[in-house]
Design a protein around this motif. Structure first.
Motif, PDB file in Angstrom:
ATOM      1  N   LEU A  79      -2.002  -6.577  23.842  1.00  0.00           N
ATOM      2  CA  LEU A  79      -1.222  -6.284  22.761  1.00  0.00           C
ATOM      3  C   LEU A  79      -1.947  -6.599  21.456  1.00  0.00           C
ATOM      4  N   GLY A  80      -3.215  -7.683  21.709  1.00  0.00           N
ATOM      5  CA  GLY A  80      -3.866  -7.840  20.447  1.00  0.00           C
ATOM      6  C   GLY A  80      -4.668  -6.826  19.957  1.00  0.00           C
ATOM      7  N   SER A  81      -5.151  -5.793  20.902  1.00  0.00           N
ATOM      8  CA  SER A  81      -5.972  -4.875  20.380  1.00  0.00           C
ATOM      9  C   SER A  81      -5.149  -3.905  19.602  1.00  0.00           C
ATOM     10  N   LEU A  82      -4.050  -3.428  20.190  1.00  0.00           N
ATOM     11  CA  LEU A  82      -3.254  -2.446  19.486  1.00  0.00           C
ATOM     12  C   LEU A  82      -2.710  -3.232  18.229  1.00  0.00           C
ATOM     13  N   GLU A  83      -2.277  -4.309  18.273  1.00  0.00           N
ATOM     14  CA  GLU A  83      -2.072  -4.858  16.651  1.00  0.00           C
ATOM     15  C   GLU A  83      -3.384  -4.910  15.722  1.00  0.00           C
ATOM     16  N   ASN A  84      -4.565  -5.057  16.225  1.00  0.00           N
ATOM     17  CA  ASN A  84      -5.696  -4.698  15.600  1.00  0.00           C
ATOM     18  C   ASN A  84      -5.902  -3.483  14.938  1.00  0.00           C
ATOM     19  N   GLY A  85      -5.559  -2.392  15.962  1.00  0.00           N
ATOM     20  CA  GLY A  85      -5.558  -0.941  15.463  1.00  0.00           C
ATOM     21  C   GLY A  85      -4.492  -0.661  14.456  1.00  0.00           C
ATOM     22  N   ALA A  86      -3.304  -1.224  14.617  1.00  0.00           N
ATOM     23  CA  ALA A  86      -2.469  -0.787  13.578  1.00  0.00           C
ATOM     24  C   ALA A  86      -2.667  -1.451  12.042  1.00  0.00           C
ATOM     25  N   GLY A  87      -3.314  -2.653  12.379  1.00  0.00           N
ATOM     26  CA  GLY A  87      -3.783  -3.394  10.820  1.00  0.00           C
ATOM     27  C   GLY A  87      -4.596  -2.377  10.455  1.00  0.00           C
ATOM     28  N   LEU A  88      -5.748  -1.985  11.122  1.00  0.00           N
ATOM     29  CA  LEU A  88      -6.763  -1.209  10.481  1.00  0.00           C
ATOM     30  C   LEU A  88      -6.149  -0.025   9.827  1.00  0.00           C
ATOM     31  N   ALA A  89      -5.176   0.798  10.526  1.00  0.00           N
ATOM     32  CA  ALA A  89      -4.681   1.803   9.821  1.00  0.00           C
ATOM     33  C   ALA A  89      -3.761   1.581   8.528  1.00  0.00           C
ATOM     34  N   SER A  90      -3.204   0.464   8.724  1.00  0.00           N
ATOM     35  CA  SER A  90      -2.733  -0.079   7.280  1.00  0.00           C
ATOM     36  C   SER A  90      -3.759  -0.165   6.381  1.00  0.00           C
ATOM     37  N   ALA A  91      -4.629  -0.892   6.690  1.00  0.00           N
ATOM     38  CA  ALA A  91      -5.832  -0.943   5.668  1.00  0.00           C
ATOM     39  C   ALA A  91      -6.558   0.376   5.000  1.00  0.00           C
ATOM     40  N   VAL A  92      -6.529   1.455   6.119  1.00  0.00           N
ATOM     41  CA  VAL A  92      -7.224   2.639   5.448  1.00  0.00           C
ATOM     42  C   VAL A  92      -6.151   3.235   4.682  1.00  0.00           C
ATOM     43  N   ALA A  93      -4.751   3.238   5.101  1.00  0.00           N
ATOM     44  CA  ALA A  93      -3.818   3.855   4.218  1.00  0.00           C
ATOM     45  C   ALA A  93      -3.676   3.370   2.826  1.00  0.00           C
ATOM     46  N   ALA A  94      -3.858   1.832   2.639  1.00  0.00           N
ATOM     47  CA  ALA A  94      -3.653   1.007   1.596  1.00  0.00           C
ATOM     48  C   ALA A  94      -4.929   1.637   0.650  1.00  0.00           C
ATOM     49  N   SER A  95      -6.016   1.762   1.257  1.00  0.00           N
ATOM     50  CA  SER A  95      -7.205   2.034   0.461  1.00  0.00           C
ATOM     51  C   SER A  95      -7.229   3.554  -0.100  1.00  0.00           C
ATOM     52  N   ALA A  96      -6.597   4.370   0.854  1.00  0.00           N
ATOM     53  CA  ALA A  96      -6.449   5.622   0.297  1.00  0.00           C
ATOM     54  C   ALA A  96      -5.381   5.655  -0.794  1.00  0.00           C
ATOM     55  N   GLU A  97      -4.456   4.901  -0.983  1.00  0.00           N
ATOM     56  CA  GLU A  97      -3.404   4.706  -1.843  1.00  0.00           C
ATOM     57  C   GLU A  97      -3.993   4.121  -3.109  1.00  0.00           C
ATOM     58  N   ALA A  98      -4.972   3.142  -2.936  1.00  0.00           N
ATOM     59  CA  ALA A  98      -5.628   2.478  -4.065  1.00  0.00           C
ATOM     60  C   ALA A  98      -6.331   3.711  -4.875  1.00  0.00           C
ATOM     61  N   SER A  99      -7.252   4.220  -3.954  1.00  0.00           N
ATOM     62  CA  SER A  99      -8.131   5.265  -4.635  1.00  0.00           C
ATOM     63  C   SER A  99      -7.321   6.272  -5.444  1.00  0.00           C
ATOM     64  N   HIS A 100      -6.084   6.874  -4.771  1.00  0.00           N
ATOM     65  CA  HIS A 100      -5.410   7.746  -5.555  1.00  0.00           C
ATOM     66  C   HIS A 100      -4.802   7.291  -6.758  1.00  0.00           C
ATOM     67  N   GLN A 101      -4.359   5.934  -6.811  1.00  0.00           N
ATOM     68  CA  GLN A 101      -4.096   5.341  -8.105  1.00  0.00           C
ATOM     69  C   GLN A 101      -5.064   5.303  -9.032  1.00  0.00           C
ATOM     70  N   GLU A 102      -6.319   4.952  -8.472  1.00  0.00           N
ATOM     71  CA  GLU A 102      -7.423   4.639  -9.407  1.00  0.00           C
ATOM     72  C   GLU A 102      -7.773   6.213 -10.037  1.00  0.00           C
ATOM     73  N   ALA A 103      -7.936   7.110  -9.460  1.00  0.00           N
ATOM     74  CA  ALA A 103      -8.108   8.385  -9.941  1.00  0.00           C
ATOM     75  C   ALA A 103      -6.939   8.880 -10.867  1.00  0.00           C
ATOM     76  N   LEU A 104      -5.559   8.516 -10.517  1.00  0.00           N
ATOM     77  CA  LEU A 104      -4.457   8.947 -11.336  1.00  0.00           C
ATOM     78  C   LEU A 104      -4.819   8.054 -12.738  1.00  0.00           C
ATOM     79  N   ASP A 105      -5.148   6.669 -12.810  1.00  0.00           N
ATOM     80  CA  ASP A 105      -5.384   6.197 -13.966  1.00  0.00           C
ATOM     81  C   ASP A 105      -6.476   6.509 -14.622  1.00  0.00           C
ATOM     82  N   GLN A 106      -7.481   7.047 -14.077  1.00  0.00           N
ATOM     83  CA  GLN A 106      -8.723   7.837 -14.959  1.00  0.00           C
ATOM     84  C   GLN A 106      -8.098   8.918 -15.515  1.00  0.00           C
ATOM     85  N   SER A 107      -7.328   9.771 -14.936  1.00  0.00           N
ATOM     86  CA  SER A 107      -6.916  10.898 -15.646  1.00  0.00           C
ATOM     87  C   SER A 107      -6.188  10.529 -16.645  1.00  0.00           C
TER      88      SER A 107
END
Length: 297
Positions: A57-85
């Protein structure tokens, strides 16, 4: 930990959440297959003793957290690009507004300068007109005084008693009888223009050439003269310079080919539009002796 664990090339790569989920599904399918086979096998079959490692169960939880982190990073990059525009658009808008403000300011300064120049021109023109009016009024006063003086001199001229009881009559150019009728109108008009400027081809009201002034003066007496000086001097009858009367036309050059004309105003003087340096002047005959004279009146 092995002695090579700190070297990046010896580390195990991290598995993504999608790979972990796939492996868990495969493992679950294998276990299910084994369970069905065991149930369907013979009763005396030996039990399966192989052990399959299940994802924890621990390995599955670590994978879900990593996906959330990747999604958050993508959202942050998108927001930064929007702010620059947005920042780029704001900068462009500010630059455009600043350029328009500078253009408007320059246009306002130009209009203000043009208005100041126009006001200065109008003021100078008004001052010039006032000065001309004052000069004309001064000439009119001088002409009135001269006419009054000439009239008084003619009325006083005549006989005077001498010491021995006799009488004598004397007259000279300074006591010439004032002009009357048409001659008076011609002389008065000519003297009123003294001080005006000389302009080639000028016919008034404030600038003249020699023949233009003579023509305009004679028009005051209802007489139309030609426009050119040699044509004017060819009219009327020729008179000597010693027998001049006010209103006679003086000419310089030959009578049929004169290059300059003026009007005799009495008292040994004439009025004429001389040149661009002097303008219209009243001068003595001795200042520039004419070649001859003609009488039209």
């Amino acid at each position: 930990m092995s002695h090579t664990a700190h070297i990046p090339s010896h580390r195990k790569p991290r598995r993504s959440a999608s790979k972990l989920a796939l492996r868990a599904g495969v493992a679950g399918g294998v276990l299910g297959t084994i369970a069905v086979a065991g149930a369907a096998g013979p009763a005396n079959a030996e039990p399966v003793t192989e052990t399959i490692e299940m994802p924890t169960l621990g390995s599955l939880e670590n994978g879900a957290g990593l996906a959330s982190a990747v999604a958050a990073s993508a959202e942050a990059s998108h927001q930064e690009a929007l702010d620059q525009s947005l920042q780029t658009q704001e900068n462009a808008a500010l630059q455009k507004a600043a350029k328009e403000a500078r253009t408007a300011r320059a246009e306002a300064d130009r209009k203000a300068a043009a208005e100041r120049a126009e006001k200065a021109r109008l003021k100078a023109e008004q001052e010039r007109e006032e000065q001309e009016a004052q000069e004309r009024a001064s000439r009119d006063r001088a002409r009135t005084q001269l006419s009054t003086t000439s009239s008084g001199s003619s009325s006083d001229g005549g006989s005077s008693s001498s010491s021995d009881g006799g009488s004598s009559t004397g007259s000279d150019e300074s006591t010439t009888q004032a002009p009357s009728g048409s001659a008076a109108a011609i002389v008065a008009f000519a003297r009123a223009q003294v001080g005006d400027s000389y302009v080639t081809g000028g016919t008034g009201p404030n600038s003249w050439d020699c023949s233009g002034l003579v023509q305009a003066a004679y028009r005051q007496a209802g007489i139309d003269l030609p426009r050119i000086s040699y044509q004017q001097s060819s009219m009327g009858s020729s008179v000597s310079l010693s027998n001049l009367q006010p209103g006679d036309i003086l000419y310089w050059g030959s009578r049929s080919g004169s290059y300059h004309v003026a009007i005799y105003v009495g008292g040994g003087k004439y009025v004429g539009a001389q040149n661009s340096s002097t303008g219209v002047v009243e001068r003595s005959l001795d200042w520039d002796t004419p070649s001859g004279a003609v009488r039209i009146l």
